[in-house]
Motif scaffolding. Structure first.
Motif, mmCIF file in Angstrom:
data_model
loop_
_atom_site.group_PDB
_atom_site.id
_atom_site.type_symbol
_atom_site.label_atom_id
_atom_site.label_comp_id
_atom_site.label_asym_id
_atom_site.label_seq_id
_atom_site.Cartn_x
_atom_site.Cartn_y
_atom_site.Cartn_z
ATOM 1 N N UNK A 1 -12.169 84.756 53.031
ATOM 2 C CA UNK A 1 -11.164 84.827 51.981
ATOM 3 C C UNK A 1 -9.833 84.303 52.494
ATOM 4 N N UNK A 2 -9.052 83.735 51.592
ATOM 5 C CA UNK A 2 -7.719 83.250 51.877
ATOM 6 C C UNK A 2 -6.905 83.460 50.610
ATOM 7 N N UNK A 3 -5.601 83.195 50.676
ATOM 8 C CA UNK A 3 -4.791 83.286 49.465
ATOM 9 C C UNK A 3 -3.756 82.174 49.459
ATOM 10 N N UNK A 4 -3.278 81.838 48.281
ATOM 11 C CA UNK A 4 -2.276 80.804 48.111
ATOM 12 C C UNK A 4 -0.907 81.391 48.469
ATOM 13 N N UNK A 5 -0.134 80.648 49.285
ATOM 14 C CA UNK A 5 1.213 81.052 49.677
ATOM 15 C C UNK A 5 2.176 79.901 49.446
ATOM 16 N N UNK A 6 3.457 80.223 49.324
ATOM 17 C CA UNK A 6 4.487 79.203 49.179
ATOM 18 C C UNK A 6 4.742 78.568 50.544
ATOM 19 N N UNK A 7 4.863 77.231 50.578
ATOM 20 C CA UNK A 7 5.177 76.512 51.808
ATOM 21 C C UNK A 7 6.112 75.375 51.433
ATOM 22 N N UNK A 8 7.423 75.616 51.550
ATOM 23 C CA UNK A 8 8.401 74.650 51.076
ATOM 24 C C UNK A 8 8.299 74.537 49.572
ATOM 25 N N UNK A 9 8.176 73.323 49.052
ATOM 26 C CA UNK A 9 8.021 73.114 47.611
ATOM 27 C C UNK A 9 6.548 73.037 47.218
ATOM 28 N N UNK A 10 5.651 73.276 48.156
ATOM 29 C CA UNK A 10 4.212 73.189 47.897
ATOM 30 C C UNK A 10 3.570 74.558 48.037
ATOM 31 N N UNK A 11 2.305 74.596 47.803
ATOM 32 C CA UNK A 11 1.492 75.801 48.025
ATOM 33 C C UNK A 11 0.527 75.511 49.167
ATOM 34 N N UNK A 12 0.116 76.548 49.871
ATOM 35 C CA UNK A 12 -0.795 76.377 51.001
ATOM 36 C C UNK A 12 -1.784 77.535 51.043
ATOM 37 N N UNK A 13 -2.951 77.269 51.604
ATOM 38 C CA UNK A 13 -3.958 78.301 51.854
ATOM 39 C C UNK A 13 -4.372 78.175 53.311
#
Length: 87
Positions: free
Chosen positions: A7-19
């Motif tokens: 499992x992973x989750x979406x996080x904010x990374x600058x102006x993008x999203x990251x998993x």
């Protein structure tokens, strides 16, 4: 190759999203830091596919090219396949 379900989750990374990709997945696939990935959507799922690094510009692409100086005639590239300009 065994199937992993992590499992992973979406996080904010600058102006993008990251998993985050779990380390077990990285190890099983033999991925490296800064590995290039192609991102596609298939059957409503995100698919990450490892790719070979691509040259960033024409100079990098041909950096190791050795010219054989054998250009005494035109090359026949065959029939047009796309939007090539006519000669």
């Amino acid at each position: 190759m065994k199937t992993l379900k992590e499992q992973s989750k979406i996080s904010q990374w600058g102006h993008s999203k990251a998993a985050r990709i779990p380390s077990q997945v990285i190890a099983q696939l033999g991925l490296k830091d800064n590995q290039a990935l192609t991102v596609t959507i298939e059957n409503n799922a995100i698919v990450l596919t490892p790719t070979d690094e691509k040259a960033s510009d024409i100079h990098e692409l041909f950096a190791n090219w050795q010219d054989d100086h054998q250009r005494d005639q035109e090359l026949d590239w065959g029939e047009s396949q796309g939007n090539e300009l006519p000669w």
